[in-house]
Design an enzyme around this catalytic site. Sequence first.
Site, PDB file in Angstrom:
ATOM      1  N   ASP A   7       0.893  -1.160   0.000  1.00  0.00           N
ATOM      2  CA  ASP A   7       0.000   0.000   0.000  1.00  0.00           C
ATOM      3  C   ASP A   7       0.930   1.208   0.000  1.00  0.00           C
ATOM      4  O   ASP A   7       1.466   1.579   1.039  1.00  0.00           O
ATOM      5  CB  ASP A   7      -0.897  -0.015   1.230  1.00  0.00           C
ATOM      6  CG  ASP A   7      -1.812   1.196   1.295  1.00  0.00           C
ATOM      7  OD1 ASP A   7      -2.264   1.667   0.231  1.00  0.00           O
ATOM      8  OD2 ASP A   7      -2.057   1.685   2.415  1.00  0.00           O
ATOM      9  N   GLU A  67      -1.208  -1.638  -4.772  1.00  0.00           N
ATOM     10  CA  GLU A  67      -2.478  -0.952  -4.977  1.00  0.00           C
ATOM     11  C   GLU A  67      -2.272   0.146  -6.007  1.00  0.00           C
ATOM     12  O   GLU A  67      -1.304   0.899  -5.937  1.00  0.00           O
ATOM     13  CB  GLU A  67      -2.991  -0.361  -3.667  1.00  0.00           C
ATOM     14  CG  GLU A  67      -4.391   0.189  -3.798  1.00  0.00           C
ATOM     15  CD  GLU A  67      -4.998   0.541  -2.461  1.00  0.00           C
ATOM     16  OE1 GLU A  67      -5.947  -0.137  -2.067  1.00  0.00           O
ATOM     17  OE2 GLU A  67      -4.508   1.491  -1.836  1.00  0.00           O
ATOM     18  N   ASP A 139      -2.421   1.011   7.042  1.00  0.00           N
ATOM     19  CA  ASP A 139      -1.580   0.788   5.857  1.00  0.00           C
ATOM     20  C   ASP A 139      -1.171  -0.681   5.736  1.00  0.00           C
ATOM     21  O   ASP A 139      -1.125  -1.234   4.642  1.00  0.00           O
ATOM     22  CB  ASP A 139      -0.320   1.663   5.915  1.00  0.00           C
ATOM     23  CG  ASP A 139      -0.637   3.116   6.178  1.00  0.00           C
ATOM     24  OD1 ASP A 139      -0.925   3.844   5.215  1.00  0.00           O
ATOM     25  OD2 ASP A 139      -0.618   3.513   7.359  1.00  0.00           O
TER      26      ASP A 139
END
Length: 190
Positions: A7, A67, A139
């Site tokens: 992330d 992501e 996160d």
Amino acid sequence: MRVLGIDPGSRFLGYGVVEDGKGRLTHVGHGVVRADPTASLEVRLAEIFDELTRVVALYRPEAVAVEGVFAFRGLRSALVLGHARGVALLVAARAGLPVHEYPPARVKRSVGAGGAGAKGAVGRMVHGLLGLTDTGRHDAADALAVAICHIGYSKRGAGPARRPSGRKLAGLKALEGRLAPSYQRFGAAS
């Protein structure tokens, strides 16, 4: 299959490692790279590079899932996130790992949080799927969700793979050569 999910962020970059063994998801590890918020962008990127390189060496994933970009209010925020994503992609390419990117809505749906689910919903679903009680910052939970997403899509043969071709890999090596003096200046290159 062992997958490193990322992330991306320039101050807090989440990572999570999940393994799929005989149809069962297993949590391998997770964490957050916390770059010094008072440091300049290039120093934070060097910190991210060093830490992700260590994570790849420690966990030895077979693939990296990141992501994808989503809409930002400010151009500067999008640009800074792009730099952090670039570092993550460079670490994966240097390790010879295939990279897979997934949009945030797909990641949320893959863990059952829905396309517009709140951050808390993703964390709760990840905790349930992996049998965890806490992952700390969101996160890390988001990164674990990205890894789970890739495992799910790769089983169906629908994962949007981005494997560096010979030409792209040569371009990444050239970029690495141009960036090396900057990383050496901050003690990040080996």
